[in-house]
Design a protein around this motif. Structure first.
Motif: not given
Length: 81
Positions: A40-52
């Motif tokens: 879940a944290l990995n998925d969240k990090l990917k999402s945040i990085e994609a938005e960034k």
């Protein structure tokens, strides 16, 4: 795609507060809490990085889209589909 974190880093114990009913149901179903949270944290990090990335590259994307709108895609003359 490169990992967003060091997957070989040692594990570290931590304390969390969770909804007690959610925790009980997960334990009843033998859910691996550590693996589930890591995913879940990995998925969240990917999402945040994609938005960034989108934010950081917004101007370039806009310029490219305008170019394509005015000139078509590079290599269009070689397309066979």
């Amino acid at each position: 795609m490169p990992q967003l974190y060091n997957v070989t880093a040692p594990r570290k114990a931590t304390n969390l507060s969770l909804n007690s009913d959610l925790l009980a149901k997960a334990r009843d179903l033998k859910v691996n809490l550590s693996a589930t949270l890591e995913q879940a944290l990995n998925d969240k990090l990917k999402s945040i990085e994609a938005e960034k990335w989108k934010t950081d590259n917004k101007a370039a994307i806009q310029v490219y889209n305008e170019f394509v709108q005015n000139n078509g895609c590079l290599g269009d003359e070689y397309r066979e589909f």
